[in-house]
Structure formats: structure tokens, C-alpha cells
Design a protein around this motif. Sequence first.
Motif, PDB file in Angstrom:
ATOM      1  N   VAL A  94     -16.809 -36.064 -14.009  1.00 25.70           N
ATOM      2  CA  VAL A  94     -17.773 -36.805 -13.198  1.00 25.70           C
ATOM      3  C   VAL A  94     -18.508 -35.846 -12.265  1.00 25.70           C
ATOM      4  O   VAL A  94     -17.950 -34.846 -11.814  1.00 25.70           O
ATOM      5  N   GLY A  95     -19.777 -36.155 -12.007  1.00 21.33           N
ATOM      6  CA  GLY A  95     -20.543 -35.413 -11.012  1.00 21.33           C
ATOM      7  C   GLY A  95     -21.838 -34.827 -11.532  1.00 21.33           C
ATOM      8  O   GLY A  95     -22.038 -34.670 -12.735  1.00 21.33           O
ATOM      9  N   GLU A  96     -22.726 -34.552 -10.591  1.00 20.97           N
ATOM     10  CA  GLU A  96     -23.980 -33.847 -10.851  1.00 20.97           C
ATOM     11  C   GLU A  96     -23.914 -32.516 -10.117  1.00 20.97           C
ATOM     12  O   GLU A  96     -23.535 -32.468  -8.946  1.00 20.97           O
ATOM     13  N   TYR A  97     -24.305 -31.472 -10.813  1.00 18.16           N
ATOM     14  CA  TYR A  97     -24.245 -30.125 -10.234  1.00 18.16           C
ATOM     15  C   TYR A  97     -25.550 -29.408 -10.546  1.00 18.16           C
ATOM     16  O   TYR A  97     -25.995 -29.400 -11.695  1.00 18.16           O
ATOM     17  N   GLU A  98     -26.139 -28.809  -9.531  1.00 17.39           N
ATOM     18  CA  GLU A  98     -27.357 -28.038  -9.724  1.00 17.39           C
ATOM     19  C   GLU A  98     -26.983 -26.567  -9.829  1.00 17.39           C
ATOM     20  O   GLU A  98     -26.246 -26.043  -8.992  1.00 17.39           O
ATOM     21  N   VAL A  99     -27.459 -25.920 -10.889  1.00 18.42           N
ATOM     22  CA  VAL A  99     -27.200 -24.499 -11.102  1.00 18.42           C
ATOM     23  C   VAL A  99     -28.507 -23.813 -11.487  1.00 18.42           C
ATOM     24  O   VAL A  99     -29.495 -24.475 -11.762  1.00 18.42           O
ATOM     25  N   LYS A 100     -28.481 -22.499 -11.509  1.00 17.82           N
ATOM     26  CA  LYS A 100     -29.655 -21.725 -11.921  1.00 17.82           C
ATOM     27  C   LYS A 100     -29.273 -20.819 -13.077  1.00 17.82           C
ATOM     28  O   LYS A 100     -28.202 -20.221 -13.084  1.00 17.82           O
ATOM     29  N   LEU A 101     -30.177 -20.736 -14.045  1.00 15.40           N
ATOM     30  CA  LEU A 101     -29.995 -19.783 -15.136  1.00 15.40           C
ATOM     31  C   LEU A 101     -30.466 -18.423 -14.666  1.00 15.40           C
ATOM     32  O   LEU A 101     -31.512 -18.300 -14.026  1.00 15.40           O
ATOM     33  N   ASP A 102     -29.702 -17.380 -15.010  1.00 16.35           N
ATOM     34  CA  ASP A 102     -30.165 -16.031 -14.716  1.00 16.35           C
ATOM     35  C   ASP A 102     -31.059 -15.561 -15.865  1.00 16.35           C
ATOM     36  O   ASP A 102     -31.324 -16.302 -16.816  1.00 16.35           O
ATOM     37  N   ALA A 103     -31.539 -14.340 -15.790  1.00 19.32           N
ATOM     38  CA  ALA A 103     -32.479 -13.807 -16.788  1.00 19.32           C
ATOM     39  C   ALA A 103     -31.880 -13.766 -18.194  1.00 19.32           C
ATOM     40  O   ALA A 103     -32.611 -13.787 -19.184  1.00 19.32           O
ATOM     41  N   LYS A 104     -30.552 -13.725 -18.297  1.00 14.16           N
ATOM     42  CA  LYS A 104     -29.900 -13.678 -19.608  1.00 14.16           C
ATOM     43  C   LYS A 104     -29.517 -15.057 -20.142  1.00 14.16           C
ATOM     44  O   LYS A 104     -28.938 -15.171 -21.218  1.00 14.16           O
TER      45      LYS A 104
END
Length: 153
Positions: A5-15
Motif C-alpha cells: 500500500v502507498g504512493e511514493y514519488e521517486v526520480k529516475l537518474d540518467a541511467k
Amino acid sequence: MAGLVGEYEVKLDAKGRFLFPAGLRKQLPPVSPNDFMLNKGFEDCLTLYPLVEWERISEKLSKMNLFKPKNRMFYRLFHQGAKQVSLDNAGRVLIPSTHVERVGIKQDVMLIAYNDRIEIWDKAKYFALIEENMVDFADLADEVMGDLNDGIE
């Protein structure tokens, strides 16, 4: 497994990697918590299954009658692009570029965990989908939940 359960915001790196959130990692089944199966989701997203859950689903699907054309097509589409991925030593997941391109994921990503899977969405696409469907949420709840009410309101 009780269910993710849950929403999580993440960022993709250049790879094409993202740091797997600690709060989500704590929810993973203790058996093989670093291994996942990644494939195309039902909408414009990717789906990440803990490997043990993928194996459970695969067991169910293995009972399908593959002599029926619709069953074969579903089986192909469901498994299309499936790829095993694992957390690296830094706790990151690499999303192959072909998968990133397939669903148009940019740098800002939402991980939406529910039940036995984690959907991986481009942040803007996810919030557009939610906003678009929020108007009909009450009707959708009535249709989907219907007679299952059991005091849930």
C-alpha cells in the motif's frame, strides 16, 4: 503477504534507476525481497511484482487452456516485455530504457503500491488519469463495491 500500500514519488537518474523507498521495502515479503518481475501494466504504466507474487500469478496462469485463442492472446500480452529486475547494492531498481520509452516515463515517477504489485507511472500521466476519473469516483465505487458494502461507507 498482507498487501502492499502507498504512493511514493521517486526520480529516475540518467541511467533509468530509482531509489526504492524504504517505506515500501519494509512491506515486501521476506522471501527474496530484492527480486522483482517488471512488465507492462494494463494502462500506460509499468508493473513491478515481487518475484514471489509473480510466481503465484504465473501458477494461476499456467492453468489456462492455451488452445483457446483469447487465452493465448491474454497470456502473450500479459507476459510481453516481462523482465526480472533486482535491487542493486545501493537499493536502486534499473528500468530498462525500452520499458521507459514504452510508457513514456520521464524523470518524475510515481510508485503506486496496492495488493500484490507496484505500478510505475510517469508522474504527470498518473495525476492526469486520477484527475480525469475523480469526477466519476462515486459512481465507480457504487458499481464496483455494489453489494459488497458490509458496512463500508
